[in-house]
Motif scaffolding. Sequence first.
Motif, PDB file in Angstrom:
ATOM      1  N   ASP A   1       4.320  10.206   6.233  1.00 40.15           N
ATOM      2  CA  ASP A   1       3.147  10.128   5.358  1.00 40.15           C
ATOM      3  C   ASP A   1       3.513   9.759   3.926  1.00 40.15           C
ATOM      4  O   ASP A   1       2.662   9.314   3.160  1.00 40.15           O
ATOM      5  N   GLY A   2       4.784   9.906   3.569  1.00 39.34           N
ATOM      6  CA  GLY A   2       5.221   9.571   2.224  1.00 39.34           C
ATOM      7  C   GLY A   2       5.662   8.133   2.062  1.00 39.34           C
ATOM      8  O   GLY A   2       6.139   7.742   0.997  1.00 39.34           O
ATOM      9  N   TYR A   3       5.501   7.335   3.110  1.00 40.03           N
ATOM     10  CA  TYR A   3       5.982   5.950   3.085  1.00 40.03           C
ATOM     11  C   TYR A   3       4.885   5.001   3.549  1.00 40.03           C
ATOM     12  O   TYR A   3       3.916   5.405   4.171  1.00 40.03           O
ATOM     13  N   SER A   4       5.084   3.718   3.273  1.00 39.60           N
ATOM     14  CA  SER A   4       4.147   2.707   3.751  1.00 39.60           C
ATOM     15  C   SER A   4       4.912   1.446   4.124  1.00 39.60           C
ATOM     16  O   SER A   4       6.062   1.261   3.737  1.00 39.60           O
ATOM     17  N   GLY A   5       4.267   0.589   4.880  1.00 39.70           N
ATOM     18  CA  GLY A   5       4.858  -0.689   5.273  1.00 39.70           C
ATOM     19  C   GLY A   5       6.094  -0.522   6.143  1.00 39.70           C
ATOM     20  O   GLY A   5       6.152   0.340   7.022  1.00 39.70           O
ATOM     21  N   ALA A   6       7.077  -1.370   5.896  1.00 38.80           N
ATOM     22  CA  ALA A   6       8.312  -1.357   6.692  1.00 38.80           C
ATOM     23  C   ALA A   6       9.074  -0.050   6.501  1.00 38.80           C
ATOM     24  O   ALA A   6       9.729   0.428   7.432  1.00 38.80           O
ATOM     25  N   GLU A   7       8.985   0.528   5.325  1.00 37.05           N
ATOM     26  CA  GLU A   7       9.663   1.798   5.060  1.00 37.05           C
ATOM     27  C   GLU A   7       9.081   2.925   5.920  1.00 37.05           C
ATOM     28  O   GLU A   7       9.788   3.854   6.283  1.00 37.05           O
ATOM     29  N   LYS A   8       7.793   2.814   6.253  1.00 37.35           N
ATOM     30  CA  LYS A   8       7.160   3.850   7.082  1.00 37.35           C
ATOM     31  C   LYS A   8       7.783   3.867   8.476  1.00 37.35           C
ATOM     32  O   LYS A   8       8.017   4.930   9.038  1.00 37.35           O
TER      33      LYS A   8
END
Length: 94
Positions: A22-29
Amino acid sequence: LISNDISVCVIYRKLAQKWHPDGYSGAEKKKAEKKFMDIASAKEVLTDPEKRRKYDQGEDPLDPESGRHPEGFNPFQQFHHFQGSPFQFKFHFN
């Protein structure tokens, strides 16, 4: 062993907070989701005495196929009689 379980749980909580998807978005997620699942699996193995014993013996306690075959078992043994076989196996692990 109890203090070891407590240490594992403390470290688990810290790493789970750091890598919670939940603390990440996109490719990092995607990367965070993988790390988060790996962290949860590690905690499961390290806090369960039977799974830890299997892990310490070199087995993968989370793999249902691990340890089911006798030592030295080769799952491709039946294919050895095909000399010059056109089959080529390439394994790609992420």
